[in-house]
Design an enzyme around this catalytic site. Sequence first.
Site, PDB file in Angstrom:
ATOM      1  N   SER A  91       6.225  -2.534  -2.728  1.00 52.73           N
ATOM      2  CA  SER A  91       4.966  -1.762  -2.827  1.00 52.73           C
ATOM      3  C   SER A  91       5.912  -0.398  -2.288  1.00 52.73           C
ATOM      4  O   SER A  91       6.394  -0.551  -1.192  1.00 52.73           O
ATOM      5  CB  SER A  91       4.096  -2.136  -1.781  1.00 52.73           C
ATOM      6  OG  SER A  91       3.159  -1.330  -1.640  1.00 52.73           O
ATOM      7  N   HIS A  95       5.227  10.536  -0.055  1.00 53.78           N
ATOM      8  CA  HIS A  95       4.393  11.711   0.526  1.00 53.78           C
ATOM      9  C   HIS A  95       5.494  13.019   0.645  1.00 53.78           C
ATOM     10  O   HIS A  95       6.055  12.980   1.739  1.00 53.78           O
ATOM     11  CB  HIS A  95       3.687  11.568   1.853  1.00 53.78           C
ATOM     12  CG  HIS A  95       2.496  10.404   2.038  1.00 53.78           C
ATOM     13  ND1 HIS A  95       1.552  10.885   1.113  1.00 53.78           N
ATOM     14  CD2 HIS A  95       2.418   9.161   2.436  1.00 53.78           C
ATOM     15  CE1 HIS A  95       0.558   9.718   1.133  1.00 53.78           C
ATOM     16  NE2 HIS A  95       1.217   8.690   2.148  1.00 53.78           N
ATOM     17  N   HIS A 105       2.354   6.395  -5.670  1.00 50.99           N
ATOM     18  CA  HIS A 105       2.175   4.989  -5.233  1.00 50.99           C
ATOM     19  C   HIS A 105       2.671   3.968  -6.522  1.00 50.99           C
ATOM     20  O   HIS A 105       2.333   4.445  -7.649  1.00 50.99           O
ATOM     21  CB  HIS A 105       0.901   4.566  -4.861  1.00 50.99           C
ATOM     22  CG  HIS A 105       0.373   3.332  -4.839  1.00 50.99           C
ATOM     23  ND1 HIS A 105      -0.282   2.836  -5.725  1.00 50.99           N
ATOM     24  CD2 HIS A 105       0.703   2.232  -3.980  1.00 50.99           C
ATOM     25  CE1 HIS A 105      -0.531   1.241  -5.682  1.00 50.99           C
ATOM     26  NE2 HIS A 105       0.271   0.917  -4.582  1.00 50.99           N
ATOM     27  N   ASN A 107       3.184  -0.511  -7.105  1.00 48.57           N
ATOM     28  CA  ASN A 107       3.759  -1.901  -6.699  1.00 48.57           C
ATOM     29  C   ASN A 107       3.741  -2.792  -7.903  1.00 48.57           C
ATOM     30  O   ASN A 107       3.134  -2.656  -8.812  1.00 48.57           O
ATOM     31  CB  ASN A 107       2.738  -2.257  -5.478  1.00 48.57           C
ATOM     32  CG  ASN A 107       1.471  -2.542  -5.887  1.00 48.57           C
ATOM     33  OD1 ASN A 107       1.258  -3.803  -6.243  1.00 48.57           O
ATOM     34  ND2 ASN A 107       0.433  -1.807  -5.474  1.00 48.57           N
ATOM     35  N   VAL A 108       4.523  -3.924  -7.620  1.00 52.67           N
ATOM     36  CA  VAL A 108       4.641  -4.794  -8.452  1.00 52.67           C
ATOM     37  C   VAL A 108       4.568  -6.097  -7.644  1.00 52.67           C
ATOM     38  O   VAL A 108       5.270  -6.141  -6.680  1.00 52.67           O
ATOM     39  CB  VAL A 108       5.650  -4.913  -9.691  1.00 52.67           C
ATOM     40  CG1 VAL A 108       5.595  -4.068 -10.598  1.00 52.67           C
ATOM     41  CG2 VAL A 108       7.076  -4.431  -8.719  1.00 52.67           C
ATOM     42  N   ARG A 109       3.650  -7.163  -8.028  1.00 55.92           N
ATOM     43  CA  ARG A 109       3.759  -8.327  -7.068  1.00 55.92           C
ATOM     44  C   ARG A 109       3.575  -9.708  -7.961  1.00 55.92           C
ATOM     45  O   ARG A 109       3.095  -9.638  -8.958  1.00 55.92           O
ATOM     46  CB  ARG A 109       2.826  -8.162  -6.207  1.00 55.92           C
ATOM     47  CG  ARG A 109       1.280  -8.021  -6.928  1.00 55.92           C
ATOM     48  CD  ARG A 109       0.399  -7.499  -5.753  1.00 55.92           C
ATOM     49  NE  ARG A 109      -1.087  -7.155  -6.231  1.00 55.92           N
ATOM     50  CZ  ARG A 109      -1.291  -6.063  -6.672  1.00 55.92           C
ATOM     51  NH1 ARG A 109      -0.460  -5.008  -6.925  1.00 55.92           N
ATOM     52  NH2 ARG A 109      -2.618  -5.964  -7.542  1.00 55.92           N
ATOM     53  N   HIS A 144       1.624   9.866 -17.261  1.00 54.98           N
ATOM     54  CA  HIS A 144       0.776   8.913 -18.189  1.00 54.98           C
ATOM     55  C   HIS A 144       1.442   8.463 -19.567  1.00 54.98           C
ATOM     56  O   HIS A 144       1.505   7.231 -19.893  1.00 54.98           O
ATOM     57  CB  HIS A 144      -0.466   9.405 -18.518  1.00 54.98           C
ATOM     58  CG  HIS A 144      -1.574   9.564 -17.520  1.00 54.98           C
ATOM     59  ND1 HIS A 144      -2.610   8.377 -17.304  1.00 54.98           N
ATOM     60  CD2 HIS A 144      -1.668  10.311 -16.512  1.00 54.98           C
ATOM     61  CE1 HIS A 144      -3.072   8.733 -16.359  1.00 54.98           C
ATOM     62  NE2 HIS A 144      -2.986   9.728 -15.832  1.00 54.98           N
ATOM     63  N   HIS A 174     -17.698   6.152  -2.026  1.00 53.19           N
ATOM     64  CA  HIS A 174     -18.505   7.033  -0.825  1.00 53.19           C
ATOM     65  C   HIS A 174     -18.269   8.447  -1.079  1.00 53.19           C
ATOM     66  O   HIS A 174     -18.952   9.281  -0.584  1.00 53.19           O
ATOM     67  CB  HIS A 174     -17.867   6.580   0.486  1.00 53.19           C
ATOM     68  CG  HIS A 174     -16.646   6.745   0.834  1.00 53.19           C
ATOM     69  ND1 HIS A 174     -15.624   6.214   0.471  1.00 53.19           N
ATOM     70  CD2 HIS A 174     -16.012   7.786   1.729  1.00 53.19           C
ATOM     71  CE1 HIS A 174     -14.465   6.492   1.064  1.00 53.19           C
ATOM     72  NE2 HIS A 174     -14.702   7.569   1.793  1.00 53.19           N
TER      73      HIS A 174
END
Length: 299
Positions: A91, A95, A105, A107-109, A144, A174
């Site tokens: 992960s 910044h 960002h 990640n692969v899991r 993309h 929110h």
Amino acid sequence: MTQTTAVKDYLLGLQSRIVAALEAVDGKSFLTDSWQRTEGGGGISRVIEEGNVFERGGVNFSHVMGKSLPPSAAANRPEIAGRQWEAMGVSLVLHPRNPYAPTAHMNVRFFNATAEGKEPVWWFGGGMDLTPYYGYEDDARHFHETCRDALAPFGADLHPRFKKWCDDYFFLKHRNEPRGVGGIFFDDFNALGFEQSFAMTKSVGDRFIDAYVPLVSRRKDQAYAERERDFQAYRRGRYVEFNLVFDRGTLFGLQSGGRTESILMSLPPIVKWRYNWTPEPGSAEAKLYTDFLIHRDWL
């Protein structure tokens, strides 16, 4: 070689390759911090702070296991509650200091849950997404396109599905706004069988450097002033809100007794919040909201 060993070997190699590529961009080395988890497993955190390009960045590997699943993992799969489990992944969050260079960002899991006398339940998850502070259409399109190309060999339906999943997932309910310009996201994925699901996950991990490094290289030396830095710090607040309120990986890590320093590595070092602030109409800051923080087809 077992399936678990093959995934672990790939992930460790991926971490090393990404760190090497980022060190070449920054000119400063990442520190290495290995850790062990009392309940089982551990990881390797590779972190840069106050670099030449990256104000903070981390590329973390973890392989953790336990006797009973935490609530965040079993929420969508009640049938695996209480099983022994192991989870491993890479992960990263980056910044950059320059406000014109986007945060990224990826990640692969891999997750595996076992119980005596029952078939193992396994899946892959991951993806990557881009969070600019000042929008550039060429940058968003390149990101993309690279995501699409990573998925193309595994089925024409995957990119539209995973793009929409990313748009829906990285959304601050929110605030009623996306976190950034999106990318791809997938979870609980085993539809192609182990070998092809693993190959697809590897393709996503392997293409991150192609997706991101050209963008940060293009923007890292762009001139900026305090106004841009200030807006960057304000928008970074949205990143913090998402990661602490909604992100499944953060919640899983904290609920499963993961290493807090490594889990919260994703948070930016300098952040601001303001009461009821809105950008000046017609400004570059306003354009981020009207032209980029919307769900659109970048291809």
